[in-house]
Design a protein around this motif. Structure first.
Motif, PDB file in Angstrom:
ATOM      1  N   ILE A   4       0.855  -1.195   0.000  1.00 55.67           N
ATOM      2  CA  ILE A   4       0.000   0.000   0.000  1.00 55.67           C
ATOM      3  C   ILE A   4       0.890   1.244   0.000  1.00 55.67           C
ATOM      4  CG2 ILE A   4      -1.729   1.283   1.311  1.00 55.67           C
ATOM      5  CD1 ILE A   4      -2.713  -1.350   2.417  1.00 55.67           C
ATOM      6  N   PHE A   5       1.944   1.171   0.801  1.00 48.38           N
ATOM      7  CA  PHE A   5       2.848   2.316   0.859  1.00 48.38           C
ATOM      8  C   PHE A   5       3.599   2.500  -0.452  1.00 48.38           C
ATOM      9  CE2 PHE A   5       3.871   4.947   4.550  1.00 48.38           C
ATOM     10  CZ  PHE A   5       2.720   4.692   5.259  1.00 48.38           C
ATOM     11  N   LEU A   8       1.317   4.205  -2.715  1.00 53.05           N
ATOM     12  CA  LEU A   8       1.187   5.600  -2.290  1.00 53.05           C
ATOM     13  C   LEU A   8       2.388   6.420  -2.757  1.00 53.05           C
ATOM     14  CD1 LEU A   8      -0.532   7.588  -0.682  1.00 53.05           C
ATOM     15  CD2 LEU A   8       0.716   6.942   1.347  1.00 53.05           C
ATOM     16  N   ALA A  23       4.834  20.880  -2.815  1.00 49.25           N
ATOM     17  CA  ALA A  23       4.261  20.296  -1.590  1.00 49.25           C
ATOM     18  C   ALA A  23       4.091  18.783  -1.733  1.00 49.25           C
ATOM     19  CB  ALA A  23       2.916  20.948  -1.295  1.00 49.25           C
ATOM     20  N   VAL A  27       5.626  15.809   0.752  1.00 48.90           N
ATOM     21  CA  VAL A  27       4.849  14.696   1.333  1.00 48.90           C
ATOM     22  C   VAL A  27       5.445  13.364   0.904  1.00 48.90           C
ATOM     23  CG1 VAL A  27       2.583  13.603   1.398  1.00 48.90           C
ATOM     24  CG2 VAL A  27       2.762  16.057   1.502  1.00 48.90           C
ATOM     25  N   LEU A  30       8.240  12.702   3.079  1.00 46.23           N
ATOM     26  CA  LEU A  30       7.773  12.292   4.416  1.00 46.23           C
ATOM     27  C   LEU A  30       7.409  10.814   4.430  1.00 46.23           C
ATOM     28  CD1 LEU A  30       6.667  13.119   7.313  1.00 46.23           C
ATOM     29  CD2 LEU A  30       4.448  13.275   6.208  1.00 46.23           C
ATOM     30  N   VAL A  31       6.619  10.412   3.444  1.00 40.25           N
ATOM     31  CA  VAL A  31       6.158   9.010   3.415  1.00 40.25           C
ATOM     32  C   VAL A  31       7.347   8.064   3.234  1.00 40.25           C
ATOM     33  CG1 VAL A  31       4.766   7.374   2.105  1.00 40.25           C
ATOM     34  CG2 VAL A  31       3.871   9.622   2.601  1.00 40.25           C
ATOM     35  N   VAL A  34       9.463   7.963   6.425  1.00 37.53           N
ATOM     36  CA  VAL A  34       8.819   7.175   7.502  1.00 37.53           C
ATOM     37  C   VAL A  34       9.003   5.687   7.230  1.00 37.53           C
ATOM     38  CG1 VAL A  34       6.569   6.509   8.437  1.00 37.53           C
ATOM     39  CG2 VAL A  34       7.157   8.903   8.248  1.00 37.53           C
ATOM     40  N   PHE A 137       4.428   1.375  12.952  1.00 39.62           N
ATOM     41  CA  PHE A 137       3.261   1.635  12.098  1.00 39.62           C
ATOM     42  C   PHE A 137       2.695   0.371  11.467  1.00 39.62           C
ATOM     43  CE2 PHE A 137       5.994   5.341  12.071  1.00 39.62           C
ATOM     44  CZ  PHE A 137       5.128   6.353  12.396  1.00 39.62           C
TER      45      PHE A 137
ATOM     46  N   PHE B 170      -6.673   5.265   4.188  1.00 37.82           N
ATOM     47  CA  PHE B 170      -5.691   6.348   4.245  1.00 37.82           C
ATOM     48  C   PHE B 170      -5.094   6.579   2.854  1.00 37.82           C
ATOM     49  CE2 PHE B 170      -0.996   6.918   4.994  1.00 37.82           C
ATOM     50  CZ  PHE B 170      -1.048   8.277   5.250  1.00 37.82           C
ATOM     51  N   PHE B 171      -4.818   5.483   2.180  1.00 39.70           N
ATOM     52  CA  PHE B 171      -4.233   5.549   0.842  1.00 39.70           C
ATOM     53  C   PHE B 171      -5.194   6.212  -0.150  1.00 39.70           C
ATOM     54  CE2 PHE B 171      -4.046   3.166  -3.247  1.00 39.70           C
ATOM     55  CZ  PHE B 171      -2.883   3.710  -3.731  1.00 39.70           C
ATOM     56  N   LEU B 203       0.795  22.879   1.376  1.00 38.15           N
ATOM     57  CA  LEU B 203       1.697  21.995   2.140  1.00 38.15           C
ATOM     58  C   LEU B 203       1.103  21.664   3.506  1.00 38.15           C
ATOM     59  CD1 LEU B 203       4.460  20.624   2.151  1.00 38.15           C
ATOM     60  CD2 LEU B 203       5.389  22.683   3.209  1.00 38.15           C
ATOM     61  N   LEU B 206      -1.691  19.087   3.136  1.00 35.98           N
ATOM     62  CA  LEU B 206      -1.149  17.748   2.838  1.00 35.98           C
ATOM     63  C   LEU B 206      -0.449  17.147   4.054  1.00 35.98           C
ATOM     64  CD1 LEU B 206       0.276  18.242  -0.736  1.00 35.98           C
ATOM     65  CD2 LEU B 206      -1.379  16.531  -0.054  1.00 35.98           C
ATOM     66  N   MET B 207       0.391  17.967   4.686  1.00 37.71           N
ATOM     67  CA  MET B 207       1.140  17.453   5.846  1.00 37.71           C
ATOM     68  C   MET B 207       0.190  17.061   6.973  1.00 37.71           C
ATOM     69  SD  MET B 207       4.384  17.122   5.792  1.00 37.71           S
ATOM     70  CE  MET B 207       5.827  17.509   4.841  1.00 37.71           C
ATOM     71  N   PHE B 210      -1.430  13.692   6.067  1.00 38.85           N
ATOM     72  CA  PHE B 210      -0.562  12.518   6.126  1.00 38.85           C
ATOM     73  C   PHE B 210      -0.025  12.278   7.534  1.00 38.85           C
ATOM     74  CE2 PHE B 210      -0.795  12.938   1.598  1.00 38.85           C
ATOM     75  CZ  PHE B 210      -0.800  11.621   1.177  1.00 38.85           C
ATOM     76  N   VAL B 211       0.236  13.338   8.282  1.00 39.49           N
ATOM     77  CA  VAL B 211       0.698  13.140   9.666  1.00 39.49           C
ATOM     78  C   VAL B 211      -0.427  12.542  10.508  1.00 39.49           C
ATOM     79  CG1 VAL B 211       1.419  14.354  11.759  1.00 39.49           C
ATOM     80  CG2 VAL B 211       2.529  14.843   9.591  1.00 39.49           C
ATOM     81  N   LEU B 214      -0.699   8.894   9.564  1.00 38.14           N
ATOM     82  CA  LEU B 214       0.375   8.043  10.101  1.00 38.14           C
ATOM     83  C   LEU B 214       0.209   7.845  11.603  1.00 38.14           C
ATOM     84  CD1 LEU B 214       3.334   9.480   8.020  1.00 38.14           C
ATOM     85  CD2 LEU B 214       2.460   7.151   7.924  1.00 38.14           C
ATOM     86  N   LEU B 217      -2.446   5.320  12.029  1.00 34.08           N
ATOM     87  CA  LEU B 217      -1.935   3.977  11.730  1.00 34.08           C
ATOM     88  C   LEU B 217      -1.146   3.421  12.913  1.00 34.08           C
ATOM     89  CD1 LEU B 217      -0.591   3.875   8.078  1.00 34.08           C
ATOM     90  CD2 LEU B 217      -2.547   2.718   9.027  1.00 34.08           C
ATOM     91  N   LEU B 252       8.137  10.818  13.481  1.00 34.30           N
ATOM     92  CA  LEU B 252       7.420  11.693  12.550  1.00 34.30           C
ATOM     93  C   LEU B 252       8.051  13.076  12.511  1.00 34.30           C
ATOM     94  CD1 LEU B 252       3.682  10.747  13.130  1.00 34.30           C
ATOM     95  CD2 LEU B 252       5.042  10.391  11.101  1.00 34.30           C
TER      96      LEU B 252
END
Lengths: 399, 522
Positions: A4-5, A8, A23, A27, A30-31, A34, A137, B170-171, B203, B206-207, B210-211, B214, B217, B252
């Motif tokens: 899934i990740f 993504l 932006a 992200v 970030l993904v 992580v 996670f 989430f996806f 931004l 979006l942040m 996603f934060v 996560l 999750l 994070l």
């Protein structure tokens, strides 16, 4: 969940590239970060983790011991979570198997303790300890590591012979011949007055001079104070319905006799048995030639701990080979559950060969009366063991 | 020090609150993106409520899930419950669209409704409600997954794990957000008026999404693991949850800081990638266009013979009726005419009467299904004051009415005023036998329960009701069990009952009332 990740990340990459939005790229970073950091952390945790077990290897029946599983984080980086499980044999476990979830800081050490109660003889496998760890996670599949396995030997129960209904005063010492046929010149035991017919070579001249009377040396008779303990764990020879308890009692009786003879009577003792080896899980002949000493006794107890009953594992055919190395006049103690014609014929044979035979029947069935009649005729001492505590109702020795 | 708790921990109230906040935060991000896009495409629409509606739907979905968990309903009851919930959401959306409007505009719009009822269902209304509906459905699924995360693993062996479902949601939510924001920015680039939000705003949205995702999750993963460990009877370190939260926050923060510091677009490699993706998208679009035209061509070729045959038939058929003449001005004048003012008034009265009656019925049904909401509303100070005032007014009116009736009656008889009070207006037969008294006391217990938020549903047997009460209010279990037991004896036992049974149910009833009061105060 990693796929899934992955999707993504691909979607973020495509969107960032197509729409040209900064932006989106942040992200994406970030993904990816992580995911990568979680994976690296889990891998580093696995590398930094050291664990082991501390437990004694040899134990006596009835002992209570404390085992330990220790875990140490060798790295500065903490370990987020650890799922530690130790496998213990049900027969020894006191309560549930230890299963803990901990988190270790950098260079932290943690010990999990548990108690074992040795309530049944045997060879047991302790472990493996399994350690499972993963990320925070659920992105990385949890890794499982198995630890080493330790073997634990619980010696059989040893009780005073009186508790089993067996005589405590050297019941299995070799036959006491008033006039020994042969003497062992290496075993000088003292002097006595000269009698007619004594060989002149045996006159003890210094003692004769000192006492002003002819004295001759006396030696230990060559009828050895040796005992071979023969244990029969053939299930067919034990009364139906109580086979396993009766065999355990037979093992207890054999171990108790071995301890008594070696430690109190200072005798040389051997062991012969045929059954399943609890360690190798195969049919084995357990044979220890006659020896004395504490180390030998421990060896015998270990054999007695390992042996397990089975069908069609009669020990009688193997006795012939074992007694070939016994001295003349040694004692053979056979512990069995039933004295059928096969057993009695073997007993008679051994007696004819010049051995002193003692028959110990453990929880026999109705055949005990017939057996006693036969052993009376043969002149073989017969003892019956019913229970570990019923000394008052124990064996009846009819010389 | 380890804890060995063999009972699997249920999802706590704190966990529900945390998850609801996270879910609402993620929903708000998507709603904000939708609102920004709508503002750019249709500036006249109410974007403020477009942000609020999904949040209301999310809250309602979690709340209704909680209610159904407490009082499970099956079959038609379940569907009735959901239908009422949806209709209430519909009404809220319709009313919410007036948010921020001027009063004059609102009154003008409302005045149009009796004449043109379809104005209620505007395009804006339809889009907002569909968006609310989708959010509600997603939130319902999420609430179900949150609940499954608090169950032993063998309860969802045949389904995907709750963690997996939440990750999938989430996806997909992330993809929708990316698409919305991408479309917004793409549209803003081509628009002559620069209306796009600032880059930091994009931004931040979006942040935040996603934060929050996560964190959610990590929390659900922790809850799933804890339940698995509890199921396996493992001892857990007491500080494990704290460390888990701390490490998640730390990771994070580090990842977020690096994500913001890493170089953005501008490198040659990224430009090449961008060109490749653009080329791929254009290629896909070209393929789609070619496919579309090929399909059209095939359809044309297939229908061509039929069209030819039909044209031949049309030319040769003498039986076809002639086309009607075009309408004349005369016929238009005859068919209509503006009704009078009286008709408008009558129509408006009928419309608003029916609408208000339907709305009151709907909300009464909703509140009956959501007694917790009623309790919460009643607990509010202004509402409580208004209720007290209402009860006082009702009592005063009743007393006044009784006094008036007594005065009128005495004046008619021309006799001195009687000292004894008048009998009640609706005299009820008092229960006489112990069995009847037990029935009355049981009904009294049911009324008390309903007043304190534990109503008995029409489909529930007394035993099922007692079971439901045991689940919701464990402290009142002995009282309701005694009440149910005595009632069932009175209802089904053939032998006569005596005063001892009445005393038993009375004592249990007192305990029931006192305990309900105490739990409400707690």
């Amino acid at each position: 969940m990693w796929h899934i990740f992955l999707f993504l990340v691909l979607a973020l990459l495509a969107a960032a590239a197509f729409f040209q939005v900064e932006a989106f790229l942040s992200v994406l970073y970030l993904v990816v970060l992580v995911y990568v950091l979680s994976r690296l952390w889990a891998r580093q945790s696995m590398r930094a983790l050291v664990f082991g077990r501390r437990i004694p290897q040899r134990l006596f029946w009835g002992e209570h011991i404390t085992g330990e599983v220790w875990l140490e984080n060798k790295s500065r980086l903490p370990i987020a979570w650890l799922d530690v499980h130790e496998s213990l044999p049900v027969a020894l476990a006191s309560g549930e198997s230890p299963h803990e979830v901990v988190s270790l800081l950098g260079h932290e050490r943690h010990t999990i303790t548990y108690r074992l109660v040795c309530r049944k003889r045997g060879v047991y496998t302790i472990g493996p300890s399994t350690v499972r760890l993963g990320d925070l996670f659920g992105l990385v599949p949890a890794r499982v590591v198995g630890g080493d396995v330790d073997e634990l030997v619980v010696y059989p129960r040893v009780v005073p012979l009186t508790q089993l209904g067996l005589p405590a005063h050297a019941p299995f010492v070799g036959m006491k011949n008033r006039v020994p046929l042969l003497h062992d010149p290496s075993r000088f035991v003292g002097v006595r007055p000269y009698a007619e017919g004594d060989p002149p070579r045996q006159i003890h001249w210094p003692a004769s001079a000192h006492l002003d009377e002819l004295m001759v040396k006396t030696f230990e008779p060559t009828i050895a104070r040796e005992t071979l303990l023969v244990l029969d764990v053939d299930l067919a020879r034990y009364a139906h319905g109580q086979r396993y308890t009766a065999i355990e009692l037979a093992v207890t009786a054999t171990a108790s006799m071995a301890v008594h003879l070696v430690q109190k009577e200072q005798q040389a003792v051997g062991l012969l048995a045929h059954g399943i080896d609890g360690l190798r899980q195969s049919r084995e002949l357990f044979w220890l030639p006659v020896q004395s000493g504490h180390g030998h006794l421990v060896h015998m107890l270990e054999y007695l701990a390992r042996i397990q009953p089975a069908e069609d594992v009669s020990v009688l055919p193997h006795v012939r080979r074992a007694i070939a190395r016994l001295s003349w006049g040694a004692t053979i103690v056979l512990a069995t559950g039933d004295a059928d014609m096969d057993v009695l014929s073997h007993v008679a044979t051994w007696q004819r060969q010049g051995f002193h035979v003692v028959l110990v029947m453990v929880r026999p069935g109705l055949s005990v009366r017939e057996a006693r009649r036969t052993t009376d005729i043969l002149g073989v001492p017969l003892y019956v063991v019913w229970d570990e505590h019923m000394f008052a109702l124990g064996g009846v020795h009819k010389p | 020090m380890m804890t060995r708790d063999h009972t699997p921990p249920e999802t706590t109230f704190g966990q529900w609150v945390f998850r609801s906040i996270a879910l609402a935060g993620m929903t708000a991000c998507i709603a904000l993106a939708v609102a920004l896009l709508v503002r750019q495409i249709q500036p006249s629409w109410n974007t403020l409520f477009l942000i609020m509606a999904p949040l209301i739907a999310t809250a309602e979905a979690i709340f209704s899930h909680h209610i159904l968990r407490l009082r499970p309903q099956r079959g038609s009851d379940y569907w009735r419950f959901r239908l009422i919930e949806l209709l209430v959401l519909f009404v809220i959306v319709r009313l919410g669209l007036f948010l921020g409007d001027a009063p004059n505009h609102m009154l003008h719009e409302l005045a149009q409704w009796p004449r043109q009822p379809l104005r209620i269902l505007s395009v804006e209304m339809f889009v907002t409600f569909m968006f609310t509906l989708i959010t509600w459905l997603f939130a319902l699924d999420a609430a179900r997954d949150f609940e499954r995360a608090g169950m032993p693993p063998d309860h969802y062996q045949d389904e995907s794990s709750p963690l997996h479902s939440i990750a999938m949601r989430f996806f997909w939510g992330g993809l929708v957000l990316l698409f919305l924001l991408g479309a917004l920015l793409a549209d803003a680039r081509t628009s002559p008026i620069p209306t796009s939000p600032p880059a930091w705003g994009i931004l931040a949205i979006l942040m935040t999404y996603f934060v929050f995702g996560l964190i959610l999750l990590a929390e659900v993963h922790f809850a799933t693991q804890v339940h698995m460990w509890a199921h396996e009877r493992a001892q857990m370190m007491p500080t494990l949850s704290l460390r888990w939260a701390l490490y998640t926050a730390l990771l994070l923060t580090i990842a977020g800081a690096f994500a913001l510091l890493l170089p953005p677009i501008g490198t040659n490699a990224f430009r090449a990638l961008s060109d490749m993706v653009t080329f791929a998208v254009e290629l896909v679009w070209l393929g789609y266009t070619i496919l579309f035209y090929i399909t059209l061509l095939l359809l044309f070729l297939i229908t061509l013979p039929f069209a030819w045959l039909m044209s031949r038939f049309a030319e040769s058929s003498p039986l076809l009726p002639e086309a009607p003449p075009p309408p004349t001005a005369f016929s238009i004048q005859q068919s209509g005419g503006t009704p009078g003012t009286w008709f408008d008034i009558l129509r408006a009265v009928m419309f608003w009467g029916i609408l208000l009656y339907a709305l009151s019925t709907l909300f009464r049904a909703y509140l009956a299904d959501h007694p917790e909401a009623v309790g919460a509303i009643r607990a509010l100070h202004p509402i409580a004051w208004l209720r007290r005032l209402w009860h006082w007014l009702r009592r005063a009116a009743s007393t006044l009415q009784d006094e008036t009736r007594r005065l009128v009656a005495s004046a008619r008889m021309k006799s001195p005023l009687p000292n004894h009070p008048l009998p009640p207006r609706h005299p009820q037969r008092r229960p006489r036998t112990p069995r009847e008294r037990i029935f009355a006391l049981y009904h009294h217990a049911l009324r008390t329960g309903a007043e304190h938020g534990v109503p008995r549903l029409p489909t529930q047997t007394p035993h099922e009701y007692a079971h439901a009460v045991r689940h919701q209010r464990p402290s009142v279990t002995p009282a309701i069990e005694t009440i149910t037991q005595v009632f069932e004896q009175a209802r089904y036992a053939p032998y006569p009952l005596d005063e001892t049974d009445v005393a038993r149910i009375e004592a249990a009833l007192h305990a029931w009332e006192a305990n309900l009061q105490r739990t409400d105060e707690a």
